[in-house]
Motif scaffolding. Structure first.
Motif, mmCIF file in Angstrom:
data_model
loop_
_atom_site.group_PDB
_atom_site.id
_atom_site.type_symbol
_atom_site.label_atom_id
_atom_site.label_comp_id
_atom_site.label_asym_id
_atom_site.label_seq_id
_atom_site.Cartn_x
_atom_site.Cartn_y
_atom_site.Cartn_z
ATOM 1 N N ILE A 108 0.863 -1.180 0.000
ATOM 2 C CA ILE A 108 0.000 0.000 0.000
ATOM 3 C C ILE A 108 0.902 1.234 0.000
ATOM 4 C CG2 ILE A 108 -1.848 1.231 1.198
ATOM 5 C CD1 ILE A 108 -2.384 -1.412 2.740
ATOM 6 N N PHE A 109 0.651 2.149 -0.933
ATOM 7 C CA PHE A 109 1.442 3.376 -1.025
ATOM 8 C C PHE A 109 0.525 4.590 -0.822
ATOM 9 C CE2 PHE A 109 3.812 0.269 -3.392
ATOM 10 C CZ PHE A 109 5.143 0.558 -3.144
ATOM 11 N N PHE A 157 -7.522 -13.668 3.377
ATOM 12 C CA PHE A 157 -7.237 -12.248 3.173
ATOM 13 C C PHE A 157 -6.338 -11.704 4.273
ATOM 14 C CE2 PHE A 157 -8.727 -7.857 4.190
ATOM 15 C CZ PHE A 157 -8.278 -7.227 3.046
ATOM 16 N N ASN A 158 -5.592 -10.653 3.942
ATOM 17 C CA ASN A 158 -4.790 -9.963 4.950
ATOM 18 C C ASN A 158 -4.613 -8.504 4.543
ATOM 19 O OD1 ASN A 158 -2.783 -9.850 7.230
ATOM 20 N ND2 ASN A 158 -1.488 -9.198 5.514
ATOM 21 N N VAL A 159 -4.715 -7.626 5.530
ATOM 22 C CA VAL A 159 -4.379 -6.220 5.331
ATOM 23 C C VAL A 159 -3.699 -5.731 6.596
ATOM 24 C CG1 VAL A 159 -6.646 -5.419 6.112
ATOM 25 C CG2 VAL A 159 -5.209 -3.920 4.709
ATOM 26 N N THR A 160 -2.596 -5.022 6.434
ATOM 27 C CA THR A 160 -1.862 -4.495 7.579
ATOM 28 C C THR A 160 -1.272 -3.139 7.211
ATOM 29 O OG1 THR A 160 -1.246 -6.729 8.256
ATOM 30 C CG2 THR A 160 -0.024 -4.919 9.240
ATOM 31 N N VAL A 161 -1.376 -2.205 8.148
ATOM 32 C CA VAL A 161 -0.733 -0.900 7.994
ATOM 33 C C VAL A 161 0.404 -0.826 9.008
ATOM 34 C CG1 VAL A 161 -1.043 1.598 8.201
ATOM 35 C CG2 VAL A 161 -2.833 0.188 7.152
ATOM 36 N N GLU A 177 5.064 6.810 -0.725
ATOM 37 C CA GLU A 177 5.774 6.064 0.304
ATOM 38 C C GLU A 177 4.954 4.840 0.706
ATOM 39 O OE1 GLU A 177 6.482 8.642 3.552
ATOM 40 O OE2 GLU A 177 7.987 9.859 2.504
ATOM 41 N N PRO A 178 5.607 3.695 0.923
ATOM 42 C CA PRO A 178 4.863 2.504 1.350
ATOM 43 C C PRO A 178 4.373 2.674 2.781
ATOM 44 C CG PRO A 178 7.222 2.065 1.382
ATOM 45 C CD PRO A 178 7.053 3.421 0.782
ATOM 46 N N VAL A 179 3.136 2.194 3.017
ATOM 47 C CA VAL A 179 2.553 2.348 4.359
ATOM 48 C C VAL A 179 2.003 1.030 4.909
ATOM 49 C CG1 VAL A 179 1.976 4.766 3.960
ATOM 50 C CG2 VAL A 179 0.288 2.990 3.405
ATOM 51 N N GLY A 180 2.003 -0.024 4.107
ATOM 52 C CA GLY A 180 1.471 -1.296 4.578
ATOM 53 C C GLY A 180 1.356 -2.299 3.453
ATOM 54 N N GLU A 181 0.516 -3.305 3.668
ATOM 55 C CA GLU A 181 0.356 -4.388 2.687
ATOM 56 C C GLU A 181 -1.096 -4.845 2.664
ATOM 57 O OE1 GLU A 181 2.787 -7.590 4.204
ATOM 58 O OE2 GLU A 181 1.212 -8.219 5.584
ATOM 59 N N VAL A 182 -1.512 -5.398 1.523
ATOM 60 C CA VAL A 182 -2.839 -5.972 1.386
ATOM 61 C C VAL A 182 -2.760 -7.093 0.360
ATOM 62 C CG1 VAL A 182 -3.563 -4.340 -0.428
ATOM 63 C CG2 VAL A 182 -5.293 -5.459 0.988
ATOM 64 N N GLY A 183 -3.554 -8.116 0.547
ATOM 65 C CA GLY A 183 -3.544 -9.195 -0.428
ATOM 66 C C GLY A 183 -4.418 -10.353 -0.019
ATOM 67 N N CYS A 184 -4.458 -11.354 -0.857
ATOM 68 C CA CYS A 184 -5.184 -12.577 -0.539
ATOM 69 C C CYS A 184 -4.342 -13.761 -0.982
ATOM 70 C CB CYS A 184 -6.558 -12.604 -1.191
ATOM 71 S SG CYS A 184 -6.542 -12.664 -3.002
ATOM 72 N N ARG A 243 1.953 4.307 10.824
ATOM 73 C CA ARG A 243 1.059 4.916 9.832
ATOM 74 C C ARG A 243 -0.422 4.657 10.140
ATOM 75 N NH1 ARG A 243 3.368 7.678 5.450
ATOM 76 N NH2 ARG A 243 5.622 7.416 5.572
ATOM 77 N N ARG A 244 -0.693 4.053 11.271
ATOM 78 C CA ARG A 244 -2.073 3.718 11.592
ATOM 79 C C ARG A 244 -2.866 4.960 12.007
ATOM 80 N NH1 ARG A 244 -0.535 -1.826 14.908
ATOM 81 N NH2 ARG A 244 0.156 -2.969 13.035
ATOM 82 N N GLY A 245 -4.202 4.843 11.900
ATOM 83 C CA GLY A 245 -5.078 5.945 12.286
ATOM 84 C C GLY A 245 -5.220 7.017 11.236
ATOM 85 N N ARG A 246 -4.744 6.786 10.011
ATOM 86 C CA ARG A 246 -4.826 7.802 8.956
ATOM 87 C C ARG A 246 -5.741 7.371 7.793
ATOM 88 N NH1 ARG A 246 1.567 9.637 8.450
ATOM 89 N NH2 ARG A 246 2.106 9.260 10.660
#
Length: 412
Positions: free
Chosen positions: A309-310, A335-339, A316-323, A343-346
């Motif tokens: 995730i940019f 599934f997975n998503v992580t910040v 700038e990279p801020v996390g990841e998402v995918g399955c 960078r959380r709370g934005r």
């Protein structure tokens, strides 16, 4: 370049068969009605069929196979036909019969002038050459005779003659499900400039994905279709899938990491705060990182989709998402998503969810997504439940979201 899947119909004595590694003594019969087989593949979406006259390749009586070919042509699917085409009369007869594309095999080596004549008479769009090889050396006459000619040398000569497309078969893999020799097929294309259709050894959807990602012109699939390892509808979906997945919207961009961005992935997975809810950190070694990258990103697999995730403004990279573990039959995945912790709370996680799930449900055609959260990951569960996921009553900690519910909630 359009990537084409060719269901194979190999004919021997008028019946549909497959030979293991081209050995007539290792034959499996799949049907006595070639037209019914052709109609089956047409009903499942085939646009081309690859039909082989095995008796012609071996120099045996081909009359039953010619009758079978006429029946197959009645199915209304374009046919690429080869086996025993070694003179002008044979080529003219087959193409006049309605075959869309003729495959010259042995004669391309033994009688180069025939290739010149065929290209001049019918054009490169209707003539291809079968390059059959074992350990890189060309085989002739139904693979029963060896030569000292390399596949690359033959391919270069054919390209100089004006040929544009060849069918490359790794004889050692044909009919045994050992996996397509994508590396050799791609190397042949690179060395010769030919569009290469690969054949031999398809064992699953990974082969379809790898062949397409390697830039090949197509893939011939035989035994794997007849024995159920591959469903044509699913293979066609994999072949049509835009790759790599690159998405944007709601202030974020999603795309697979480049090799130089694996350092960020490794930092993300080494963050104790980020990894605590999923069992702890994973400090990947260089070797582990290389294996993971090949399996998930390049060439990847048609069951795993991973993006960083940019931030769209800063890049700038801020996390990841995918399955992962996408099931092409049930159209479900984990599934997975992580910040990243800092960078959380934005709103990055919610934005990435909107973009990724719109693609997953409405472009990939999935039906359900499941997140196998650890039961103790209460913050993650709350976040997904707020987004619209529902608890899975059968598995503690799991939450799920259907396409119908996502589109209803987000107006997609």
């Amino acid at each position: 370049m359009t990537f084409v899947l060719f269901p194979a119909i190999d004919l021997r004595g008028g019946r549909v068969v497959r030979l293991a590694q081209g050995d007539p003594g290792r034959q499996t019969v799949y049907g006595d009605d070639p037209l019914a087989v052709a109609e089956r593949w047409r009903a499942e979406g085939a646009e081309w069929l690859h039909v082989v006259n095995l008796d012609g390749a071996f120099g045996d009586d081909s009359a039953p196979n010619r009758r079978a070919l006429r029946a197959i042509l009645a199915a209304g699917v374009r046919v690429q036909f080869g086996g025993g085409l070694r003179d002008k009369i044979g080529l003219q007869r087959i193409l006049d019969l309605g075959v869309a594309r003729a495959v010259i095999g042995t004669a391309a080596v033994e009688d180069p002038a025939l290739v010149d004549w065929a290209l001049a008479a019918f054009g490169p769009e209707r003539v291809v050459v079968g390059v059959d090889a074992r350990d890189g050396l060309v085989r002739l006459r139904g693979w029963t005779q060896g030569t000292g000619l390399t596949a690359a040398d033959l391919g270069r000569r054919l390209r100089a003659q004006g040929l544009t497309t060849c069918v490359f078969t790794d004889v050692a893999r044909d009919g045994v499900g050992a996996g397509v020799n994508v590396a050799a097929s791609a190397a042949l294309a690179q060395a010769t400039g030919l569009r290469v259709i690969a054949s031999g050894g398809v064992s699953g959807l990974d082969d379809v994905h790898r062949a397409r990602r390697a830039g090949l012109a197509g893939l011939i699939v035989g035994r794997a279709l007849y024995e159920g390892q591959v469903r044509l509808s699913e293979a066609r979906a994999v072949a049509a899938l835009p790759w790599p997945v690159e998405l944007a919207g709601h202030g974020v961009r999603l795309r697979p990491p480049r090799p130089d961005e694996m350092a960020y992935v490794r930092r993300l997975w080494s963050d104790p705060e980020r990894m605590a809810p999923v069992g702890g950190v994973w400090p990947m070694t260089d070797e582990e990182a290389g294996r993971w990258y090949a399996r998930v990103v390049d060439p990847g697999r048609p069951t795993d989709f991973f993006c960083l995730i940019f931030d769209a403004a800063s890049d700038e990279p801020v996390g990841e998402v995918g399955c992962r573990q996408f099931n092409w039959e049930t159209r479900t995945a984990l599934f997975n998503v992580t910040v990243a912790a800092d960078r959380r709370g934005r709103g990055y996680g919610r934005a990435a969810l909107r973009v990724f799930l719109d693609w997953f449900f409405n472009r990939l055609g999935a039906w359900m997504l499941v997140d196998d959260l650890a039961p103790e990951n209460a913050p993650g569960q709350r976040a997904l439940l707020r987004f619209g996921f529902e608890r899975d009553p059968a598995v503690a900690g799991h939450v799920r979201l259907t396409r119908e519910r996502f589109n209803r909630l987000y107006g997609c």
